[in-house]
Design an enzyme around this catalytic site. Structure first.
Site, PDB file in Angstrom:
ATOM      1  N   GLU A 118      -7.287  13.182  -5.802  1.00 22.44           N
ATOM      2  CA  GLU A 118      -6.526  12.935  -4.375  1.00 22.44           C
ATOM      3  C   GLU A 118      -5.630  13.392  -3.626  1.00 22.44           C
ATOM      4  O   GLU A 118      -5.385  14.088  -5.150  1.00 22.44           O
ATOM      5  CB  GLU A 118      -5.883  10.913  -4.531  1.00 22.44           C
ATOM      6  CG  GLU A 118      -7.087  10.030  -4.435  1.00 22.44           C
ATOM      7  CD  GLU A 118      -5.907   8.435  -4.446  1.00 22.44           C
ATOM      8  OE1 GLU A 118      -4.769   8.524  -4.667  1.00 22.44           O
ATOM      9  OE2 GLU A 118      -7.094   7.345  -5.217  1.00 22.44           O
ATOM     10  N   HIS A 234       1.468   7.627   5.230  1.00 20.03           N
ATOM     11  CA  HIS A 234      -0.095   8.211   5.166  1.00 20.03           C
ATOM     12  C   HIS A 234      -0.763   8.515   5.907  1.00 20.03           C
ATOM     13  O   HIS A 234      -0.817   8.328   7.142  1.00 20.03           O
ATOM     14  CB  HIS A 234      -1.231   6.835   4.413  1.00 20.03           C
ATOM     15  CG  HIS A 234      -1.979   7.040   3.588  1.00 20.03           C
ATOM     16  ND1 HIS A 234      -3.284   7.376   4.342  1.00 20.03           N
ATOM     17  CD2 HIS A 234      -2.181   6.599   1.718  1.00 20.03           C
ATOM     18  CE1 HIS A 234      -3.849   7.461   3.391  1.00 20.03           C
ATOM     19  NE2 HIS A 234      -3.148   7.295   1.918  1.00 20.03           N
ATOM     20  N   ARG A 280       0.045  14.741   0.919  1.00 21.45           N
ATOM     21  CA  ARG A 280      -0.075  14.002   2.241  1.00 21.45           C
ATOM     22  C   ARG A 280       0.808  14.501   3.342  1.00 21.45           C
ATOM     23  O   ARG A 280       0.639  14.110   4.097  1.00 21.45           O
ATOM     24  CB  ARG A 280       0.766  12.807   1.406  1.00 21.45           C
ATOM     25  CG  ARG A 280      -0.517  11.589   1.717  1.00 21.45           C
ATOM     26  CD  ARG A 280       0.223  10.301   1.197  1.00 21.45           C
ATOM     27  NE  ARG A 280      -1.117   9.791  -0.265  1.00 21.45           N
ATOM     28  CZ  ARG A 280      -0.749   8.540  -0.981  1.00 21.45           C
ATOM     29  NH1 ARG A 280       0.432   7.948  -0.681  1.00 21.45           N
ATOM     30  NH2 ARG A 280      -2.268   8.278  -1.380  1.00 21.45           N
ATOM     31  N   HIS A 341       4.219   4.745   5.110  1.00 24.63           N
ATOM     32  CA  HIS A 341       2.909   3.730   4.011  1.00 24.63           C
ATOM     33  C   HIS A 341       3.780   4.072   2.916  1.00 24.63           C
ATOM     34  O   HIS A 341       3.932   2.700   1.750  1.00 24.63           O
ATOM     35  CB  HIS A 341       2.002   5.250   3.593  1.00 24.63           C
ATOM     36  CG  HIS A 341       1.215   4.854   2.317  1.00 24.63           C
ATOM     37  ND1 HIS A 341       0.806   3.584   2.065  1.00 24.63           N
ATOM     38  CD2 HIS A 341       1.001   5.638   0.804  1.00 24.63           C
ATOM     39  CE1 HIS A 341       0.037   3.428   1.078  1.00 24.63           C
ATOM     40  NE2 HIS A 341       0.315   4.848   0.168  1.00 24.63           N
ATOM     41  N   ARG A 376       5.898  11.868  -3.150  1.00 26.41           N
ATOM     42  CA  ARG A 376       4.826  11.249  -3.796  1.00 26.41           C
ATOM     43  C   ARG A 376       3.517  11.126  -4.092  1.00 26.41           C
ATOM     44  O   ARG A 376       2.613  11.905  -2.733  1.00 26.41           O
ATOM     45  CB  ARG A 376       5.270   9.543  -3.952  1.00 26.41           C
ATOM     46  CG  ARG A 376       4.180   8.644  -4.541  1.00 26.41           C
ATOM     47  CD  ARG A 376       3.950   7.386  -4.494  1.00 26.41           C
ATOM     48  NE  ARG A 376       4.006   6.729  -3.495  1.00 26.41           N
ATOM     49  CZ  ARG A 376       1.839   6.646  -3.465  1.00 26.41           C
ATOM     50  NH1 ARG A 376       1.380   6.827  -4.588  1.00 26.41           N
ATOM     51  NH2 ARG A 376       2.294   5.709  -2.042  1.00 26.41           N
TER      52      ARG A 376
HETATM   53  P1  FAD Z   1       5.312  -5.066  -4.331  1.00 25.54           P
HETATM   54  O1  FAD Z   1       3.997  -5.538  -5.241  1.00 25.54           O
HETATM   55  O2  FAD Z   1       5.445  -5.032  -3.103  1.00 25.54           O
HETATM   56  O3  FAD Z   1       6.436  -6.377  -4.511  1.00 25.54           O
HETATM   57  C1  FAD Z   1       6.564  -6.980  -4.136  1.00 25.54           C
HETATM   58  C2  FAD Z   1       7.644  -8.664  -4.704  1.00 25.54           C
HETATM   59  O4  FAD Z   1       8.516  -8.707  -4.150  1.00 25.54           O
HETATM   60  C3  FAD Z   1       6.163  -9.008  -3.568  1.00 25.54           C
HETATM   61  O5  FAD Z   1       6.042 -10.359  -4.940  1.00 25.54           O
HETATM   62  C4  FAD Z   1       7.034  -9.489  -2.195  1.00 25.54           C
HETATM   63  O6  FAD Z   1       6.804 -10.783  -1.981  1.00 25.54           O
HETATM   64  C5  FAD Z   1       8.700  -9.255  -2.880  1.00 25.54           C
HETATM   65  N1  FAD Z   1      10.210  -9.777  -2.363  1.00 25.54           N
HETATM   66  C6  FAD Z   1       9.888  -8.727  -1.673  1.00 25.54           C
HETATM   67  N2  FAD Z   1      11.617  -9.201  -1.332  1.00 25.54           N
HETATM   68  C7  FAD Z   1      11.352 -10.667  -1.158  1.00 25.54           C
HETATM   69  C8  FAD Z   1      12.701 -11.515  -1.626  1.00 25.54           C
HETATM   70  N3  FAD Z   1      14.227 -10.743  -0.939  1.00 25.54           N
HETATM   71  N4  FAD Z   1      12.649 -12.622  -2.330  1.00 25.54           N
HETATM   72  C9  FAD Z   1      11.574 -13.132  -3.482  1.00 25.54           C
HETATM   73  N5  FAD Z   1      10.602 -11.670  -3.087  1.00 25.54           N
HETATM   74  C10 FAD Z   1      11.011 -10.607  -2.329  1.00 25.54           C
HETATM   75  N6  FAD Z   1      -0.476   2.833  -4.856  1.00 25.54           N
HETATM   76  C11 FAD Z   1      -1.083   3.906  -5.973  1.00 25.54           C
HETATM   77  O7  FAD Z   1      -0.218   4.184  -6.650  1.00 25.54           O
HETATM   78  N7  FAD Z   1      -1.849   3.833  -5.177  1.00 25.54           N
HETATM   79  C12 FAD Z   1      -2.938   3.000  -5.059  1.00 25.54           C
HETATM   80  O8  FAD Z   1      -3.348   3.985  -4.276  1.00 25.54           O
HETATM   81  C13 FAD Z   1      -1.905   2.885  -3.428  1.00 25.54           C
HETATM   82  N8  FAD Z   1      -2.361   2.038  -2.448  1.00 25.54           N
HETATM   83  C14 FAD Z   1      -1.516   1.566  -1.868  1.00 25.54           C
HETATM   84  C15 FAD Z   1      -2.376   1.236  -0.520  1.00 25.54           C
HETATM   85  C16 FAD Z   1      -1.835   0.318   0.219  1.00 25.54           C
HETATM   86  C17 FAD Z   1      -1.984  -0.195   1.369  1.00 25.54           C
HETATM   87  C18 FAD Z   1       0.284   0.109   0.629  1.00 25.54           C
HETATM   88  C19 FAD Z   1       0.450  -0.721   0.905  1.00 25.54           C
HETATM   89  C20 FAD Z   1       0.825   0.344  -0.577  1.00 25.54           C
HETATM   90  C21 FAD Z   1      -0.348   1.133  -1.676  1.00 25.54           C
HETATM   91  N9  FAD Z   1       0.048   2.111  -2.427  1.00 25.54           N
HETATM   92  C22 FAD Z   1      -0.749   3.151  -4.070  1.00 25.54           C
HETATM   93  C23 FAD Z   1       1.491   2.033  -3.358  1.00 25.54           C
HETATM   94  C24 FAD Z   1       1.489   0.522  -3.703  1.00 25.54           C
HETATM   95  O9  FAD Z   1       1.136  -0.365  -4.150  1.00 25.54           O
HETATM   96  C25 FAD Z   1       2.920   0.097  -4.228  1.00 25.54           C
HETATM   97  O10 FAD Z   1       4.192   0.479  -4.601  1.00 25.54           O
HETATM   98  C26 FAD Z   1       3.442  -0.656  -5.459  1.00 25.54           C
HETATM   99  O11 FAD Z   1       2.081  -1.469  -5.487  1.00 25.54           O
HETATM  100  C27 FAD Z   1       4.861  -1.758  -5.367  1.00 25.54           C
HETATM  101  O12 FAD Z   1       5.056  -2.398  -6.074  1.00 25.54           O
HETATM  102  P2  FAD Z   1       6.602  -3.488  -6.472  1.00 25.54           P
HETATM  103  O13 FAD Z   1       6.044  -4.216  -7.756  1.00 25.54           O
HETATM  104  O14 FAD Z   1       6.768  -2.701  -6.332  1.00 25.54           O
HETATM  105  O15 FAD Z   1       6.641  -4.296  -5.697  1.00 25.54           O
HETATM  106  C1  SIN Z   2      -4.678   5.299  -1.086  1.00 26.74           C
HETATM  107  O1  SIN Z   2      -5.741   4.233  -1.764  1.00 26.74           O
HETATM  108  O2  SIN Z   2      -4.886   6.439  -0.400  1.00 26.74           O
HETATM  109  C2  SIN Z   2      -3.196   4.924  -1.718  1.00 26.74           C
HETATM  110  C3  SIN Z   2      -3.093   5.942  -2.385  1.00 26.74           C
HETATM  111  C4  SIN Z   2      -1.435   5.780  -2.709  1.00 26.74           C
HETATM  112  O3  SIN Z   2      -1.300   5.370  -1.902  1.00 26.74           O
HETATM  113  O4  SIN Z   2      -0.953   6.664  -3.787  1.00 26.74           O
END
Ligand code: FAD
Ligand code: SIN
Length: 528
Positions: A118, A234, A280, A341, A376
């Site tokens: 990537e 993104h 990015r 993103h 990032r």
């Molecule tokens: P999240 O996975 O967002 O979890 C947050 C949790 O908190 C959820 O369960 C939510 O319901 C809960 N929550 C929030 N507020 C409250 C509240 N007030 N009360 C109770 N619960 C609450 N990163 C990569 O490294 N590689 C990738 O390929 C990639 N692709 C991506 C593609 C997309 C479409 C998106 C949107 C993001 C992508 N990212 C990627 C970024 C990555 O997915 C996120 O940064 C990461 O998953 C965040 O994980 P987290 O556990 O911090 O939060």
């Molecule tokens: C993507 O698949 O392009 C998202 C990857 C990332 O947010 O790290």
């Protein structure tokens, strides 16, 4: 009001929250609070994969260097080293738990992980499960927690505010949306794992849960928040009226896709030697500049030189989503535009996930560990969540905190001061916020617009808070208030950084200024 007591409370059931829960539950009881169904998270939608040094052609030093280069001089180097060196062990742990990442055969016919590439990565190092890596990780972690005797997950429980007693975080106020009643969860320590805040912008890859609740809660509780000016856009989200902001993974460019203008001209070579695989921030700015220069609505992503069979197998979810709106990616260019993103800033933490409030930890996208600096590197965020959530859990366990001695849980201020009245129209706050963020705090910024935005956001935040006071049991009112706080933090941080660096581009200060700004932008409640 119900008061629950446990060892550790985790807010959020994405990769960070569940990783912490699984580690901490080896020693103690853990309650996970989550505002929707347990799988609903940004994690569930991650496409491209998770970065890790897992090939003989790769080294820790190269991954560190790529991360530092993307971060534009602002990464915390010790945090980056921890991320890169502990990352592969964490990925192997996911595999031991049952994650089915894609495999291929090496030159001798031995099975090995299939590694994608990537933007900003100098080597193939992205572990993936087709284009649904996040779904597979979430499935694996939830399966591991399902029958765990020490983990209890409360779905549809919305965390309202942290409970801080004598300067320490001792729990959280939660709205039980089944009964519509607030409940208190008291614990020896609390982990914020609430993910990102993409919903502060109208166009975002993030799902509806990404309303910045954790950042806003931490800010209200007095924690230090850092680097909020660095919202990552993104470069390639689908530009289509029926599916605006659907992500077209960077892995598509990793497999050779080229960005083109409407007349077919590829343009990334004008902007960076890595062309379409530049970091990015560079690609998003290039698209922004080209669309403005030519007055066009979008640019195009072309992967038509790859056979249909390969694309269907490598990108099944993207292929079928595009097909559903009439685009066959094997034959037609994909119209794309940048969208919000990922938040590189957040609640400031140290290498153990500790925030500035004792007993409050943060991990995952809500946290600012210093790993990402001003931008990032792709696929480093799932890795960051794994590594630092695990560290936070180990630290919290080893610290041996005592149960808090709170006589009774104090009522959250906003519930205590609740003033039932006719509420503001719920849609009004979000609409106004989006107009300011899109129009005045986008990819390219200027001081005058930021100042205007700051004034408008102060009004919006006031109205949002009044709406919560009028209807303290309406989740959307809290989310709007949280988003308006996040918006104001983004603008405040942006106004303090009078230079252009990474994801923060100011037309008034076009150069990077290391002498004055090679440091984090840190904000606490008292500063605003
Ligand atoms: P999240 O996975 O967002 O979890 C947050 C949790 O908190 C959820 O369960 C939510 O319901 C809960 N929550 C929030 N507020 C409250 C509240 N007030 N009360 C109770 N619960 C609450 N990163 C990569 O490294 N590689 C990738 O390929 C990639 N692709 C991506 C593609 C997309 C479409 C998106 C949107 C993001 C992508 N990212 C990627 C970024 C990555 O997915 C996120 O940064 C990461 O998953 C965040 O994980 P987290 O556990 O911090 O939060
Ligand atoms: C993507 O698949 O392009 C998202 C990857 C990332 O947010 O790290």
């Amino acid at each position: 009001m119900s008061v629950h007591r446990t060892d550790f409370v985790v807010i959020g059931s994405g990769i960070a929250g569940l990783t912490f829960a699984l580690r901490a539950a080896q020693h103690a009881e853990v309650v996970v609070i989550t505002k929707k169904e347990r799988s609903e998270s940004n994690t569930n939608y991650a496409q491209g994969g998770i970065a890790g040094v897992l090939s003989p052609e790769d080294t820790f030093e190269l991954h560190i260097q790529d991360t530092l280069n993307a971060g534009a001089g602002l990464c915390r180097e010790d945090a980056v080293r921890v991320l890169v060196e502990e990352g592969p062990g964490q990925i192997r742990r996911l595999i031991e738990l049952g994650a089915r990442f894609d495999m291929e055969r090496d030159a001798h016919g031995n099975p090995m992980l299939a590694l994608g590439r990537e933007g900003g990565h100098s080597r193939h190092r992205i572990v993936h499960y087709a284009d649904q890596t996040g779904w597979e990780i979430e499935r694996t972690l939830l399966e591991a927690t399902r029958h765990h005797p020490r983990i209890t997950i409360y779905e549809h429980f919305f965390a309202l505010d942290l409970i801080v007693h004598e300067g320490q975080c001792v729990g959280v106020w939660v709205l039980n949306t089944h009964s519509d009643q607030p409940e208190a969860f008291l614990a020896r320590a609390v982990l914020l794992a609430t993910g990102g805040c993409g919903k502060v912008y109208p166009h975002t890859t993030n799902p509806p849960i990404a309303t910045g609740d954790g950042i806003a809660m931490a800010f209200r509780a007095g924690a230090c928040i850092a680097n909020m000016e660095f919202m990552q856009f993104h470069p390639t989200t689908l530009y289509h009226p029926a599916a605006r902001s659907f992500l077209v993974s960077e892995a598509v460019r990793g497999e050779g896709a080229v960005l083109r203008l409407p007349d077919g001209t590829p343009f990334m070579e004008k902007y960076h030697p890595m062309k379409d695989l530049a970091p990015r921030d560079v690609v998003a700015r290039a698209i922004d500049a080209e669309t403005r220069r030519l007055g066009i609505q979008c640019v195009y992503l072309d992967i038509t030189h790859r056979p249909e069979q390969f694309l269907r197998q490598r990108f099944p979810a993207i292929y079928s989503r595009l097909e559903s709106v009439g685009i066959d990616m094997a034959r037609a260019w994909i119209p794309v535009l940048p969208a919000a993103h990922y938040m590189c800033g957040g609640v400031q933490t140290d290498l153990q996930g500790r925030t500035s409030i004792p007993r409050l930890y943060a991990a995952g996208e809500v946290a600012c560990t210093g790993v990402h600096g001003a931008n990032r590197l792709a696929s480093n965020s799932l890795l960051e969540a794994l590594v630092f959530a695990d560290r936070a859990a180990m630290h919290a366990v080893q610290e041996g905190y005592m149960q808090p001695t709170v006589p009774s849980a104090p009522t959250p201020d906003v519930l205590a001061q609740s003033t039932p009245s006719s509420p503001n129209r719920p849609e009004a706050v979000r609409k106004r916020l989006h107009a300011v963020m899109q129009g005045k705090v986008g990819i390219v910024r200027c001081i005058a617009s930021l100042n205007e935005g700051s004034r408008e956001l102060a009004d919006i935040e006031r109205d949002a808070q009044s709406a919560v006071q009028a209807e303290p049991r309406r989740v959307e009112a809290w989310e709007d208030w949280n988003l308006s706080i996040v918006g104001r933090l983004v603008v405040q941080c942006a106004l303090r950084r009078r230079e252009s660096r990474g994801l923060h581009t100011l037309v008034d200060y076009t150069e990077r200024d290391d002498a004055n700004f090679r440091r984090d932008t840190v904000i606490c409640r008292e500063h605003v």
